[in-house]
Motif scaffolding. Structure first.
Motif: not given
Length: 219
Positions: A7, A171-172, A175-176, A178, A180-181, A184
């Motif tokens: 990632y 980063a989006q 996030r989608s 994992t 996790n916001t 990223p």
């Protein structure tokens, strides 16, 4: 852990795209800034009108809308652009409009005595601008040009709207995948800060270098 390295690699790939957009967009914005800025002080009404129209249009409309027009509407009339080309053009046109006012203001800030000296030396208008006025005006422009470059860097995030895989887009994606916001977006926050700091440092060094060649200027 291996997944997270993958990632991170995605985000770094996006960082490369962001850097490309920033460099090429800034170069294009610089061209438009000087063309429109000089056009605004032209002796010819048509040139002034065209420059003013460009500046007011791109400062007065949303960069989101401009980018959509560049990417989705231009192909309808025969101008097919890749996402990267559309991003560079959209950002360059937008930031160039703000830079044009910087160019105009910096040139007009040079004292009238400098123009009178050019006349006394029998310099042509072009020679006066190139040898006397522009070197002094450039020093005035640099700090704001640095700010514009940083603003362009931050504005690169809008290209994710046309599916260009910059840092924000990647980063989006992370996030989608994992859920996790924090990780990223904390990562790209740090990267944006590092890039902005490098731009500010580079412009400061350039400003110091140019100032050495102008008597009486201290930076």
């Amino acid at each position: 852990m291996t997944d997270w390295f993958g990632y991170l690699n995605l985000i770094l790939q996006g960082a490369i795209v962001t850097v490309e957009l920033t460099i090429m967009g800034s170069a294009l914005a610089l061209v438009f800034a000087f063309l429109a800025g000089l056009g605004r002080i032209s002796r010819f009404f048509v040139v002034r009108a065209l420059a003013t129209t460009y500046i007011e249009f791109f400062r007065g409309t949303s960069i989101f809308v401009q980018l959509f027009w560049v990417y989705f509407v231009l192909p309808v009339i025969g101008f097919e652009l890749t996402p990267l080309q559309a991003g560079v053009l959209g950002l360059g046109l937008n930031v160039g409009a703000y830079g044009a006012e910087v160019v105009r203001g910096a040139i007009l800030s040079v004292g009238k005595e400098q123009y009178e000296a050019c006349v006394a030396l029998n310099l042509s208008r072009f020679q006066c601008m190139r040898k006397v006025i522009m070197p002094q005006a450039l020093l005035v422009m640099l700090p704001t040009f640095g700010n514009n470059a940083i603003e362009l860097l931050k504005a690169t995030s809008v290209v994710s709207l046309i599916s260009l895989a910059d840092m924000t887009f990647q980063a989006q994606v992370v996030r989608s995948q994992t859920g996790n916001t924090f990780v990223p977006f904390a990562t790209i926050l740090v990267l944006y800060f590092i890039f902005a700091t490098l731009i500010a440092w580079g412009m400061r060094m350039l400003e110091r270098r140019m100032a050495r060649g102008i008597d009486g200027v201290r930076v």
